[in-house]
Design an enzyme around this catalytic site. Structure first.
Site, PDB file in Angstrom:
ATOM      1  N   ASP A  34      -1.124  -2.085   5.149  1.00 51.10           N
ATOM      2  CA  ASP A  34      -1.475  -3.328   5.854  1.00 51.10           C
ATOM      3  C   ASP A  34      -0.621  -4.501   5.367  1.00 51.10           C
ATOM      4  OD1 ASP A  34      -2.606  -3.761   3.385  1.00 51.10           O
ATOM      5  OD2 ASP A  34      -4.660  -4.033   4.115  1.00 51.10           O
ATOM      6  N   SER A  35       0.180  -4.271   4.314  1.00 48.63           N
ATOM      7  CA  SER A  35       1.158  -5.285   3.904  1.00 48.63           C
ATOM      8  C   SER A  35       2.135  -5.563   5.048  1.00 48.63           C
ATOM      9  CB  SER A  35       1.919  -4.820   2.657  1.00 48.63           C
ATOM     10  OG  SER A  35       2.486  -3.546   2.867  1.00 48.63           O
ATOM     11  N   ASP A  73      -3.407   2.955   6.092  1.00 50.00           N
ATOM     12  CA  ASP A  73      -4.149   1.957   5.321  1.00 50.00           C
ATOM     13  C   ASP A  73      -5.313   1.420   6.158  1.00 50.00           C
ATOM     14  OD1 ASP A  73      -4.486   0.580   3.000  1.00 50.00           O
ATOM     15  OD2 ASP A  73      -2.776  -0.764   3.264  1.00 50.00           O
ATOM     16  N   LYS A 102      -6.216   5.290   3.050  1.00 54.79           N
ATOM     17  CA  LYS A 102      -6.441   4.525   1.810  1.00 54.79           C
ATOM     18  C   LYS A 102      -7.422   3.396   2.108  1.00 54.79           C
ATOM     19  CE  LYS A 102      -3.202   1.522   0.225  1.00 54.79           C
ATOM     20  NZ  LYS A 102      -3.942   0.233   0.239  1.00 54.79           N
ATOM     21  N   GLU A 104      -9.385   0.024   0.356  1.00 53.57           N
ATOM     22  CA  GLU A 104      -9.572  -0.889  -0.779  1.00 53.57           C
ATOM     23  C   GLU A 104     -11.052  -0.896  -1.147  1.00 53.57           C
ATOM     24  OE1 GLU A 104      -7.747  -4.736  -0.389  1.00 53.57           O
ATOM     25  OE2 GLU A 104      -5.908  -3.881   0.451  1.00 53.57           O
ATOM     26  N   GLU A 171      -3.553  -0.981  -8.430  1.00 58.95           N
ATOM     27  CA  GLU A 171      -2.516  -2.012  -8.240  1.00 58.95           C
ATOM     28  C   GLU A 171      -2.641  -3.114  -9.282  1.00 58.95           C
ATOM     29  OE1 GLU A 171      -2.172  -3.505  -4.240  1.00 58.95           O
ATOM     30  OE2 GLU A 171      -0.772  -5.090  -4.846  1.00 58.95           O
TER      31      GLU A 171
HETATM   32  O1  KIV Z   1      -0.359  -2.238   2.075  1.00 62.88           O
HETATM   33  C1  KIV Z   1       0.312  -1.947   1.095  1.00 62.88           C
HETATM   34  O2  KIV Z   1       1.550  -2.050   1.095  1.00 62.88           O
HETATM   35  C2  KIV Z   1      -0.359  -1.485  -0.106  1.00 62.88           C
HETATM   36  C3  KIV Z   1       0.485  -1.295  -1.315  1.00 62.88           C
HETATM   37  C4  KIV Z   1       0.621  -2.588  -2.018  1.00 62.88           C
HETATM   38  C5  KIV Z   1      -0.067  -0.249  -2.193  1.00 62.88           C
HETATM   39  O3  KIV Z   1      -1.534  -1.306  -0.093  1.00 62.88           O
END
Ligand code: KIV
Length: 264
Positions: A34-35, A73, A102, A104, A171
């Site tokens: 999600d970055s 994500d 993934k 959080e 992280e």
């Molecule tokens: O979204 C992302 O890029 C991440 C990384 C920082 C692990 O979650």
């Protein structure tokens, strides 16, 4: 790889050409993170990216990189909409070609990790710094930097493993905290700024390639200067048009035949 004592390399991927390059380079795992909301779309946090954008990109990344273990994500949008939205999103990521999702995690998310993994979807618990919880630009800070923080991190790591997490991502924590987590669990631990003891490591690809306006976090190895390369190529393009060198004969199509008098 863990059994052979080998470390794995994970990167983020947000498009088809980068995924192809990662496949050729032998990157073991890719994260449609999600970055992307910040790095590619220019938002000020990771919260704005919609699930639909991540799914579209996951499909493109899978087309470009058939081999790497692909992770989707879980976006804030789904997390804010309840467990059934997360489960539906996790299924959608699998349909888009991902191998795992993934999430959080705060401690109470153990139940959610359990639900996703019981649905047959490998779930990766993201601990330590959780960007979706950050709402100000100075909120990106290292975590678990004292004894209490370290113990708390280890406790939540154990809890996520017991709940069914198939991997942890930690992280921005000191190496000591990551090492304690690695000793406490038997599942894979991937570090993102978490020191050398993790089983694998991930960074944001744009940070590693020197692409984009953001100053990368200190843990990122900056291995290229794509900003410089792209800017210099674009300046040459502008100058070539201004100077009349572009387009030249080598960039132009020739006529197959000329019909005399066609303009009459
Ligand atoms: O979204 C992302 O890029 C991440 C990384 C920082 C692990 O979650």
């Amino acid at each position: 790889m863990k059994q052979r004592g080998e470390k794995f390399a994970m990167l983020t991927a947000y498009d088809y050409p980068t995924a192809r390059a990662a496949q050729v380079a032998g990157v073991h795992s890719l994260l449609v993170g999600d970055s992307m909301g910040m790095v590619v779309l220019g938002h000020s946090s990771t919260r704005e990216i919609p699930l639909s954008a991540l799914l579209l990109v996951a499909e493109a990344v899978r087309r470009g990189a058939p081999s790497p273990f692909l992770i989707g994500d879980m976006p804030f949008e789904a997390m804010a909409s309840g467990d059934s939205a997360v489960l539906a999103a996790a299924h959608a990521f699998l349909t888009a070609g991902c191998d795992a999702v993934k999430i959080e995690c705060e401690p109470h998310h153990a139940e959610l990790i359990g639900k996703v993994s019981r649905a047959g979807i490998p779930a990766i618990a993201h601990l330590g710094l959780r960007p979706q919880a950050v709402t100000t630009s100075d909120g990106y800070r290292a975590q678990a930097r004292d004894d209490a923080g370290l113990r708390e991190l280890v406790a939540i790591a154990r809890r996520m493993e017991q709940a069914g997490a198939s991997m942890l991502l930690i992280e921005a924590v000191p190496p000591e905290a990551a090492e304690a987590v690695c000793r406490a669990v038997s599942i894979l631990v991937v570090g993102c700024g978490a020191g050398p003891s993790c089983d694998g490591h991930v960074v944001v690809t744009h940070d590693m390639l020197g692409l984009g306006p953001a100053k990368p976090p200190k843990f990122v190895p900056v291995l290229a200067d794509l900003n410089g390369a792209i800017e210099s190529a674009m300046k040459r393009y502008v100058a070539a048009i201004a100077g009349g060198e572009y387009p030249g004969p080598q960039h132009s199509y020739s006529m197959r035949s000329i019909t005399h008098g066609a303009n009459r």
